[in-house]
Design an enzyme around this catalytic site. Structure first.
Site, PDB file in Angstrom:
ATOM      1  N   LEU A 114       1.194  -0.982   0.212  1.00  0.00           N
ATOM      2  CA  LEU A 114       0.141   0.208  -0.170  1.00  0.00           C
ATOM      3  C   LEU A 114       0.780   1.633  -0.003  1.00  0.00           C
ATOM      4  O   LEU A 114       0.111   2.210   0.434  1.00  0.00           O
ATOM      5  CB  LEU A 114      -0.780   0.307   0.987  1.00  0.00           C
ATOM      6  CG  LEU A 114      -1.917  -1.121   0.971  1.00  0.00           C
ATOM      7  CD1 LEU A 114      -2.887  -0.923   2.369  1.00  0.00           C
ATOM      8  CD2 LEU A 114      -2.645  -1.198  -0.412  1.00  0.00           C
ATOM      9  N   GLY A 115       1.770   1.237  -0.021  1.00  0.00           N
ATOM     10  CA  GLY A 115       3.069   2.432  -0.509  1.00  0.00           C
ATOM     11  C   GLY A 115       3.308   2.977   0.615  1.00  0.00           C
ATOM     12  O   GLY A 115       3.634   4.270   0.544  1.00  0.00           O
ATOM     13  N   SER A 116       3.791   2.739   1.696  1.00  0.00           N
ATOM     14  CA  SER A 116       4.425   3.364   2.150  1.00  0.00           C
ATOM     15  C   SER A 116       5.547   3.356   2.444  1.00  0.00           C
ATOM     16  O   SER A 116       6.067   5.027   3.186  1.00  0.00           O
ATOM     17  CB  SER A 116       4.138   1.881   4.027  1.00  0.00           C
ATOM     18  OG  SER A 116       5.196   1.221   3.804  1.00  0.00           O
ATOM     19  N   SER A 117       6.556   2.592   2.011  1.00  0.00           N
ATOM     20  CA  SER A 117       7.923   3.362   1.726  1.00  0.00           C
ATOM     21  C   SER A 117       7.825   4.284   0.560  1.00  0.00           C
ATOM     22  O   SER A 117       9.057   5.531   1.069  1.00  0.00           O
ATOM     23  CB  SER A 117       8.828   2.399   1.008  1.00  0.00           C
ATOM     24  OG  SER A 117       8.437   1.402   1.858  1.00  0.00           O
ATOM     25  N   ASP A 161       4.408   4.052  -7.443  1.00  0.00           N
ATOM     26  CA  ASP A 161       4.507   4.504  -5.624  1.00  0.00           C
ATOM     27  C   ASP A 161       4.883   6.580  -5.579  1.00  0.00           C
ATOM     28  O   ASP A 161       3.911   6.842  -4.692  1.00  0.00           O
ATOM     29  CB  ASP A 161       4.704   3.696  -4.498  1.00  0.00           C
ATOM     30  CG  ASP A 161       4.050   2.331  -4.995  1.00  0.00           C
ATOM     31  OD1 ASP A 161       4.256   1.671  -6.183  1.00  0.00           O
ATOM     32  OD2 ASP A 161       4.816   1.098  -3.524  1.00  0.00           O
TER      33      ASP A 161
HETATM   34  O1  PMV Z   1       3.551  -4.689  -3.365  1.00  0.00           O
HETATM   35  P1  PMV Z   1       3.928  -3.298  -3.844  1.00  0.00           P
HETATM   36  O2  PMV Z   1       3.624  -1.968  -3.325  1.00  0.00           O
HETATM   37  O3  PMV Z   1       5.573  -3.094  -3.887  1.00  0.00           O
HETATM   38  O4  PMV Z   1       4.298  -2.687  -5.703  1.00  0.00           O
HETATM   39  C1  PMV Z   1       4.690  -3.887  -6.934  1.00  0.00           C
HETATM   40  C2  PMV Z   1       4.836  -3.524  -7.937  1.00  0.00           C
HETATM   41  C3  PMV Z   1       4.924  -3.859  -9.337  1.00  0.00           C
HETATM   42  O5  PMV Z   1       4.568  -3.187 -10.001  1.00  0.00           O
HETATM   43  C4  PMV Z   1       5.123  -5.258  -8.448  1.00  0.00           C
HETATM   44  C5  PMV Z   1       6.725  -3.206  -8.868  1.00  0.00           C
HETATM   45  C6  PMV Z   1       6.456  -2.070  -9.363  1.00  0.00           C
HETATM   46  O6  PMV Z   1       7.794  -1.485  -8.906  1.00  0.00           O
HETATM   47  O7  PMV Z   1       6.025  -1.648 -10.123  1.00  0.00           O
END
Ligand code: PMV
Length: 344
Positions: A114-117, A161
């Site tokens: 959900l993008g916390s980083s 993100d």
């Molecule tokens: O799970 P998350 O939020 O880290 O999302 C990763 C999304 C990917 O498409 C698998 C990788 C990326 O960098 O877009």
């Protein structure tokens, strides 16, 4: 003077994984927020306080086989890696020199897709820029700064993100570029997050490496079945395009079907373990117009999040059904506001 920068969580609605290979992805901001406060301190350097970061969601009173402690301090330490890198980047690129206190608080679960980083990174540099008189209102510059920091900490990362944390709303990633879509409506989503990894010493690395390892697994499958993979990736790209049209028309029935198809494609590339699969099926049969994994997916027995689109009047039924699996369930809204910087 106290500066408070707050940013939203994100959900990838369509196109995760395939975006790594240049296909389109659609992501949105959710109404969970993380904030970073920056104020002066008597001493030199940077004093950091991290409070209220949930591991996987809200207060958890449910005691079940899958129950987890509310806070994992090791994971909180991971969030600190982004803050430390952001501070070092600001010193190097913008010449800031400390004498501040940073206080982070968050409603966004860590390591749950959900993008916390990205949220931590964007809010930290925005607050520092404003505090040190470096804020010029340039969101594109801020997003690029944050993306550089994210890549430095975690290796390769798509711009999805950091774009959502900065701009909020909806973004379309197309040909590696970021396009803000301002004409899409706010919709309701029910999210369900599962975690079966016992939290504690020795297991943090399983959480930490999740996205990277899943991206690697997909690469292996792509190489083993290159022509088949290309068809699947093209289908995912097409789904993203169709989803934008359906959302623009507010055709939620069609949007839900597109989510179900996208989920099938994610399953076909091996990022959907049993518990996430069951949660998606359950949602699909309990009042959701559509449901899918969001973000990287999960390793077997790992952590991951499902998004479900409730049919009108069926959110309660959907939430209860999903909650019975032991998942942490939240009723959220898309198209949330991006970065807000305030001075107190
Ligand atoms: O799970 P998350 O939020 O880290 O999302 C990763 C999304 C990917 O498409 C698998 C990788 C990326 O960098 O877009």
């Amino acid at each position: 003077m106290k500066i408070i920068a707050s940013v939203p969580a994100k959900a990838i609605l369509f196109g995760e994984h395939f975006v790594v290979y240049g296909k389109r992805a659609l992501a949105t901001a959710l109404n969970l927020r993380l904030s970073v406060e920056v104020s002066g301190r008597a001493g030199e350097g940077y004093h950091l306080i991290v409070e209220d970061i949930p591991l996987f969601g809200l207060d958890m009173e449910l005691t079940s086989e899958y129950a987890q402690p509310f806070i994992n301090y090791d994971e909180a330490a991971r969030a600190i890696a982004y803050i430390r890198s952001a501070v070092q980047y600001m010193e190097r690129e913008y010449g800031i020199d400390g004498g501040v206190e940073l206080r982070v608080s968050s409603e966004i679960p860590l390591s749950a897709g959900l993008g916390s980083s990205a949220a931590t990174t964007v809010a930290t540099i925005a607050a520092l820029k404003r505090y040190f008189g470096l804020w010029n209102g340039d969101l594109d510059e801020l997003r690029r700064d944050a993306h550089k920091i994210e890549k430095a900490v975690q290796g390769n990362a798509s711009p999805t993100d950091t774009a959502i944390s900065t701009y909020g709303g909806y973004v379309l990633i197309e040909g590696g570029g970021v396009k803000r879509l301002r004409d899409l409506p706010e919709i309701e989503l029910v999210t369900g997050t599962i975690c079966t990894i016992p939290v504690g010493a020795g297991h943090e690395s399983e959480l930490r490496l999740k996205t990277r390892e899943l991206v690697e697994r997909v690469k292996t499958r792509k190489e083993a079945f290159s022509s088949v993979f290309e068809h699947i990736a093209s289908a995912a790209d097409e789904l993203t395009g169709e989803a934008v049209v359906a959302l623009r028309r507010h055709d939620l029935t069609r949007l839900g079907s597109l989510m179900n198809i996208n989920h099938g494609l994610l399953d076909s590339i091996g990022v959907v373990p049993r518990r996430l699969s069951e949660l998606v099926k359950l949602a699909q049969e309990s009042g959701a117009l559509g449901a899918k994994v969001t973000g990287a997916g999960a390793l077997p027995d790992g952590t991951g999040t499902v998004i479900a689109l409730p049919a009108a009047g069926h959110s309660d039924e959907l939430r209860i059904a999903m909650g019975l699996t032991g998942a942490i369930v939240r009723d959220l809204r898309t198209n949330a506001m991006g970065l807000v910087v305030e001075e107190e």
